[in-house]
Write a protein that holds these residues in place. Structure first.
Motif, PDB file in Angstrom:
ATOM      1  N   CYS A   1       0.850  -1.190   0.000  1.00  0.00           N
ATOM      2  CA  CYS A   1       0.000   0.000   0.000  1.00  0.00           C
ATOM      3  C   CYS A   1       0.890   1.246   0.000  1.00  0.00           C
ATOM      4  O   CYS A   1       2.106   1.161   0.222  1.00  0.00           O
ATOM      5  CB  CYS A   1      -0.931  -0.012   1.213  1.00  0.00           C
ATOM      6  SG  CYS A   1      -0.083   0.145   2.804  1.00  0.00           S
ATOM      7  N   TYR A   2       0.283   2.394  -0.220  1.00  0.00           N
ATOM      8  CA  TYR A   2       1.052   3.630  -0.395  1.00  0.00           C
ATOM      9  C   TYR A   2       1.939   3.937   0.819  1.00  0.00           C
ATOM     10  O   TYR A   2       3.130   4.238   0.669  1.00  0.00           O
ATOM     11  CB  TYR A   2       0.091   4.795  -0.646  1.00  0.00           C
ATOM     12  CG  TYR A   2       0.780   6.124  -0.844  1.00  0.00           C
ATOM     13  CD1 TYR A   2       1.514   6.374  -1.998  1.00  0.00           C
ATOM     14  CD2 TYR A   2       0.715   7.119   0.128  1.00  0.00           C
ATOM     15  CE1 TYR A   2       2.167   7.592  -2.181  1.00  0.00           C
ATOM     16  CE2 TYR A   2       1.356   8.333  -0.043  1.00  0.00           C
ATOM     17  CZ  TYR A   2       2.083   8.563  -1.207  1.00  0.00           C
ATOM     18  OH  TYR A   2       2.722   9.760  -1.381  1.00  0.00           O
ATOM     19  N   SER A   3       1.397   3.852   2.018  1.00  0.00           N
ATOM     20  CA  SER A   3       2.169   4.200   3.216  1.00  0.00           C
ATOM     21  C   SER A   3       3.310   3.203   3.446  1.00  0.00           C
ATOM     22  O   SER A   3       4.416   3.593   3.830  1.00  0.00           O
ATOM     23  CB  SER A   3       1.258   4.250   4.453  1.00  0.00           C
ATOM     24  OG  SER A   3       0.544   3.030   4.609  1.00  0.00           O
ATOM     25  N   LEU A   4       3.061   1.920   3.187  1.00  0.00           N
ATOM     26  CA  LEU A   4       4.125   0.923   3.349  1.00  0.00           C
ATOM     27  C   LEU A   4       5.195   1.110   2.285  1.00  0.00           C
ATOM     28  O   LEU A   4       6.387   0.938   2.559  1.00  0.00           O
ATOM     29  CB  LEU A   4       3.540  -0.496   3.267  1.00  0.00           C
ATOM     30  CG  LEU A   4       4.537  -1.646   3.421  1.00  0.00           C
ATOM     31  CD1 LEU A   4       5.286  -1.546   4.740  1.00  0.00           C
ATOM     32  CD2 LEU A   4       3.830  -3.001   3.304  1.00  0.00           C
ATOM     33  N   ARG A   5       4.772   1.481   1.080  1.00  0.00           N
ATOM     34  CA  ARG A   5       5.737   1.723   0.005  1.00  0.00           C
ATOM     35  C   ARG A   5       6.669   2.876   0.376  1.00  0.00           C
ATOM     36  O   ARG A   5       7.877   2.830   0.096  1.00  0.00           O
ATOM     37  CB  ARG A   5       4.992   2.022  -1.296  1.00  0.00           C
ATOM     38  CG  ARG A   5       5.869   1.960  -2.520  1.00  0.00           C
ATOM     39  CD  ARG A   5       5.068   1.746  -3.789  1.00  0.00           C
ATOM     40  NE  ARG A   5       4.114   2.819  -4.054  1.00  0.00           N
ATOM     41  CZ  ARG A   5       2.797   2.680  -4.023  1.00  0.00           C
ATOM     42  NH1 ARG A   5       2.253   1.506  -3.734  1.00  0.00           N
ATOM     43  NH2 ARG A   5       1.997   3.691  -4.294  1.00  0.00           N
ATOM     44  N   ILE A   6       6.131   3.921   1.003  1.00  0.00           N
ATOM     45  CA  ILE A   6       6.951   5.055   1.441  1.00  0.00           C
ATOM     46  C   ILE A   6       7.960   4.601   2.491  1.00  0.00           C
ATOM     47  O   ILE A   6       9.143   4.963   2.448  1.00  0.00           O
ATOM     48  CB  ILE A   6       6.049   6.178   2.012  1.00  0.00           C
ATOM     49  CG1 ILE A   6       5.255   6.839   0.883  1.00  0.00           C
ATOM     50  CG2 ILE A   6       6.892   7.215   2.745  1.00  0.00           C
ATOM     51  CD1 ILE A   6       4.262   7.863   1.367  1.00  0.00           C
ATOM     52  N   LEU A   7       7.500   3.797   3.441  1.00  0.00           N
ATOM     53  CA  LEU A   7       8.382   3.319   4.506  1.00  0.00           C
ATOM     54  C   LEU A   7       9.449   2.379   3.952  1.00  0.00           C
ATOM     55  O   LEU A   7      10.624   2.471   4.346  1.00  0.00           O
ATOM     56  CB  LEU A   7       7.554   2.604   5.581  1.00  0.00           C
ATOM     57  CG  LEU A   7       8.310   2.106   6.819  1.00  0.00           C
ATOM     58  CD1 LEU A   7       9.095   3.243   7.470  1.00  0.00           C
ATOM     59  CD2 LEU A   7       7.340   1.472   7.820  1.00  0.00           C
ATOM     60  N   GLN A   8       9.075   1.501   3.038  1.00  0.00           N
ATOM     61  CA  GLN A   8      10.054   0.604   2.415  1.00  0.00           C
ATOM     62  C   GLN A   8      11.077   1.393   1.610  1.00  0.00           C
ATOM     63  O   GLN A   8      12.263   1.052   1.612  1.00  0.00           O
ATOM     64  CB  GLN A   8       9.340  -0.415   1.527  1.00  0.00           C
ATOM     65  CG  GLN A   8       8.579  -1.483   2.297  1.00  0.00           C
ATOM     66  CD  GLN A   8       7.842  -2.447   1.379  1.00  0.00           C
ATOM     67  OE1 GLN A   8       7.670  -2.197   0.191  1.00  0.00           O
ATOM     68  NE2 GLN A   8       7.388  -3.563   1.935  1.00  0.00           N
ATOM     69  N   ARG A   9      10.622   2.435   0.934  1.00  0.00           N
ATOM     70  CA  ARG A   9      11.553   3.282   0.183  1.00  0.00           C
ATOM     71  C   ARG A   9      12.555   3.935   1.124  1.00  0.00           C
ATOM     72  O   ARG A   9      13.740   4.061   0.792  1.00  0.00           O
ATOM     73  CB  ARG A   9      10.768   4.344  -0.591  1.00  0.00           C
ATOM     74  CG  ARG A   9      11.600   5.406  -1.300  1.00  0.00           C
ATOM     75  CD  ARG A   9      12.562   4.837  -2.308  1.00  0.00           C
ATOM     76  NE  ARG A   9      11.898   4.136  -3.392  1.00  0.00           N
ATOM     77  CZ  ARG A   9      12.535   3.541  -4.400  1.00  0.00           C
ATOM     78  NH1 ARG A   9      13.863   3.567  -4.444  1.00  0.00           N
ATOM     79  NH2 ARG A   9      11.865   2.913  -5.350  1.00  0.00           N
TER      80      ARG A   9
END
Length: 373
Positions: free
Chosen positions: A66-74
């Protein structure tokens, strides 16, 4: 396993130091509540799962964060993982790397006569959460921090294909395997490279390349992976040699012919139908092929310029559509032409018959193209 944070290791690598949800939230500038949820093991609604077809007819599972997890993974990728070097035998998924990694792999093997290609079966699912946890622990993070990072990057006990961090984490975890394989190959003057789950070996010595299979399989198995026997291929100068989809023959590298034919077909359809909805897709293919063959854009332009002397010019609507949807800005405008520019007919009826015939075959092409696509 580090019960305490190893600050010496973290500082030497230039990695951010955090020990719990609060300090990770401060480092990422995200809320503690969001960090807690995203770092909770297998928390619901973090991923969208779907399947895409493989060449062999089976399906590949993709897990899109999801968008928020993608930001954190980035953030994890940029601030932690990228600061740790992978082996030089691993190609692709590196920050700041110049050129196509597929071309880099092909270049490494293009001058050698014999090639052995091997594939690792279920590559990402084979990398367990425990191995991910150990990787973060080795960087100096304590048990709690390493566990948070593992939960952020893993899903259902393994690395998910589709997560931002999966490819680079896999390269880090495969570093020992790369060095073991390279050490064995270097003694035999065999070139080795790995792109994700694709292993490539090459040499001018036929027997050396053929004889390494058993030991490579043993090393791969010992490192927790499985060789996909169906995708193991030994290529000689008599074969059509292809590495990661790139043709390697006569010491030259080229894009697949089927892909170039497809691009020509897509362009032809756009011009004769006036439907340019696939322009972005075509540009993507041109960009990819250009990374392999530098002169390809000029070849496409040359092909498209031929339409300036085609019967399509007799249709003002198609001419306007062409001029409004150029793939390259420096292509000359198409101009409306008369049927008599293409046929020397004293009888108007003959000219009309010729035009009707051309339009019939054009409609046939458009119809067949739509059926296939």
């Amino acid at each position: 396993m580090n019960i305490y944070t190893n600050r010496t290791v973290l500082e030497s690598l230039g990695l951010p130091i955090f020990e719990n949800v609060k300090t990770l939230a401060e480092a990422t500038r995200l809320s503690e509540k969001l960090i807690y949820y995203l770092s909770k093991k297998d928390a619901p609604n973090r991923y969208t799962e779907y399947y895409i077809p493989k060449r062999d007819g089976s399906k590949r599972k993709i897990c899109e964060p999801c968008y928020s997890l993608r930001i954190l993974q980035r953030w994890v990728l940029e601030n932690i993982l990228y600061k740790v070097k992978v082996s030089q035998y691993s190609i692709g998924f590196k920050r700041g790397s110049k050129g196509s990694p597929l071309v880099q792999s092909a270049e490494k093997h293009r001058k050698n006569l014999y090639i052995l290609k091997m594939d690792l079966k279920d590559f990402y699912p084979s990398i367990s959460s425990d191995r991910v946890f150990r990787q973060f622990s080795q960087l100096g993070y304590n048990v709690y921090a390493a566990n948070m990072l593992t939960n952020i990057c893993a899903l259902h006990g393994c690395l998910p294909q589709g997560a931002v961090t999966s490819a680079y984490l896999a390269n880090l975890i495969c570093a020992r395997m790369d060095y073991r394989i390279a050490g064995y190959c270097n003694k035999r003057n065999i070139a080795y490279s790995r792109y994700a789950d694709d292993l490539t070996f090459s040499s001018d010595n036929r027997d050396e390349v053929r004889n390494i299979y058993g030991m490579i399989k043993k090393i791969v198995t010992d490192e927790g992976f499985t060789v996909n026997e169906k995708k193991t291929h030994f290529l000689t100068p008599k074969n059509h040699k292809e590495i990661l989809g790139i043709t390697v023959n006569d010491e030259m590298i080229k894009a697949p012919k089927d892909m170039k034919r497809m691009v020509r077909s897509m362009i032809h359809y756009s011009v004769v139908s006036g439907d340019y909805s696939n322009n972005n897709k075509i540009r993507g293919y041109i960009s990819y092929i250009s990374s392999i063959e530098k002169t390809y854009p000029e070849k496409v332009k040359k092909y498209m310029k031929k339409f300036n002397f085609d019967m399509v010019n007799t249709d003002p609507a198609l001419v306007d559509a062409f001029n409004a949807n150029k793939l390259f800005n420096d292509l000359p405008d198409m101009r409306v032409r008369s049927i008599y520019d293409f046929v020397d007919a004293k009888d108007a009826g003959d000219a009309k018959s010729y035009k009707d015939c051309c339009e019939y075959y054009r409609d046939q092409f458009v119809s067949e193209y739509k059926k296939k696509h």
